[in-house]
Design an enzyme around this catalytic site. Structure first.
Site, short mmCIF file in Angstrom:
data_model
loop_
_atom_site.label_atom_id
_atom_site.label_comp_id
_atom_site.label_asym_id
_atom_site.label_seq_id
_atom_site.Cartn_x
_atom_site.Cartn_y
_atom_site.Cartn_z
N LYS A 45 22.68 -2.65 -69.54
CA LYS A 45 21.90 -3.81 -70.28
C LYS A 45 21.28 -4.55 -68.93
O LYS A 45 21.43 -4.26 -67.65
CB LYS A 45 23.04 -4.86 -70.76
CG LYS A 45 24.17 -5.34 -69.86
CD LYS A 45 25.06 -6.03 -70.76
CE LYS A 45 26.16 -6.73 -69.84
NZ LYS A 45 27.19 -7.58 -70.46
N TYR A 261 11.21 -27.72 -47.81
CA TYR A 261 10.97 -28.86 -48.75
C TYR A 261 12.04 -29.96 -48.51
O TYR A 261 13.23 -29.82 -48.53
CB TYR A 261 10.70 -28.54 -50.08
CG TYR A 261 9.70 -27.75 -50.40
CD1 TYR A 261 8.66 -28.42 -50.50
CD2 TYR A 261 9.84 -26.47 -50.77
CE1 TYR A 261 7.30 -27.72 -51.05
CE2 TYR A 261 8.53 -25.87 -51.37
CZ TYR A 261 7.47 -26.45 -51.38
OH TYR A 261 6.31 -25.99 -51.82
#
Length: 375
Positions: A45, A261
């Site tokens: 999956k 940032y």
């Protein structure tokens, strides 16, 4: 010059490369077979835990795996396209209303977890194989134990002919957790009520918990891809995934200067910084800001500042100058930075790191000889 005329050798799609060792993947499946002592499936999956169903599923088939688990019908379609017709494919995340025709067309099996799902599957065609999912403690999906026992031997299930009885362990990675013993006991009672139906309880970590959780079919996922199924002990699995990024730029900063940032990091003194071309858009968590690491020339180099969308900054002050240059590789997953370590450094788990790796990387798959696999 058009895009089609640019030499492939010069058209690199990304500043980072994700290498997936298919030979190690197959070896991990064989090791899990030996540990489980039973038939062993493969959970593919989340696009084979980020490694790619179209390449991973055939490699596991070549290793000897014959049963596969996915989460969604779209993943089942990808697995079916990659595998021989005789491969058995189960879809874990329930049975969406009205989807029986798609399941039958793909020849894949739903994992049925409610009376309503069972009734709809039975109505779609008697005798079509499916799995029964019984919840023994997770409280996510599945029939309650009493509900399953009430259905056992009844007319509704006689129209389904279950091919597998399964449940999911809550704390398999924690040896001795009392909930595992409770689940094992509950599942043993359920198995007795469904004679002749193969049973599956053990996941990656469950394979190593002993006979109480080992039944007819083990279904490992994370361990196949190199994650440690035995936390706190040496990892019995081979590493499968390696992530490297080239240094895009190197700069010197003085004391008091900031990086990234919002100026979340301040240089404590003269430092040398290197910027890598990858970020959270590539699945490297922003939570790794100021706590992640990469290896440059074998030296652990901390992330500094905030992980941005496409870039990460490293403090490479301790790396010998001769190992630093534009284009030099930094290892983000591999060597001393295994999946579990990378997860801890980002305040999460290796599963999230692995399944979150984005689609932008330059990817290569290695074959048994360690060469780039075709395709």
């Amino acid at each position: 010059m058009t895009a089609s005329s640019i030499p492939a050798s010069s058209l690199r799609g990304h500043g980072a490369r994700l290498t997936i060792d298919l030979a190690a993947l197959g070896e991990n499946w064989r090791r899990l077979v030996d540990a489980a002592g039973s038939e062993t499936a493969a959970v593919v999956k989340a696009d084979a835990y980020g490694c790619g169903i179209p390449r991973v599923a055939p490699a596991l088939w070549a290793a000897g795996c014959r049963t596969f688990f996915v989460a969604h019908l779209s993943e089942a379609a990808a697995a079916r396209a990659a595998l021989p017709p005789e491969a058995v494919i189960y879809v874990l995340n329930g049975f969406p209303p009205g989807s029986a025709g798609a399941y039958r067309a793909l020849d894949v099996r739903p994992v049925l977890g409610s009376r309503e799902e069972i009734a709809e599957w039975a109505q779609a065609g008697e005798g079509a194989p499916a799995a029964l999912h019984v919840d023994t403690g997770m409280n996510r999906l599945g029939l309650g134990p009493d509900e399953a026992l009430a259905l056992a031997g009844g007319p509704l299930l006689s129209r389904v002919a279950p091919a597998l009885l399964m449940s999911h362990l809550v704390s398999a990675e924690v040896p001795g957790d009392p909930i595992t013993a409770r689940q094992a006991g509950s599942f043993a009672r359920l198995r007795a009520a469904f004679p002749g139906v193969p049973a599956s309880l053990a996941n990656s970590s469950g394979v190593f918990l002993g006979e109480s959780v080992r039944h007819d079919l083990a279904r490992p996922g994370y361990a196949l891809y190199g994650g440690n199924p035995t936390p706190g002990r040496p990892n019995p699995m081979r590493p499968v995934v390696r992530l490297e990024a080239e240094i895009a730029q190197i700069r010197e900063v003085g004391p008091g200067e900031t990086a990234g940032y919002n100026a979340r990091w301040t240089a404590p003194g003269p430092r040398r910084l290197a910027t890598l071309s990858l970020g959270y858009a590539d699945g490297f968590p922003r939570a790794a800001s100021n706590r992640g690491e990469a290896l440059v020339g074998g030296v652990r180099c901390p992330f500094v500042g905030v992980v941005s969308m496409d870039l990460v900054i490293l403090d490479v002050t301790e790396v010998p100058v001769e190992a630093l240059r534009r284009g030099a590789p930094a290892v983000l997953i591999g060597d001393a930075l295994d999946l579990d370590t990378v997860g801890r450094n980002a305040g999460t788990i290796g599963y999230e790191i692995l399944t979150g790796l984005g689609s932008r990387y330059d990817r290569r798959h290695l074959d048994e000889a360690g060469h780039r696999a075709p395709g």
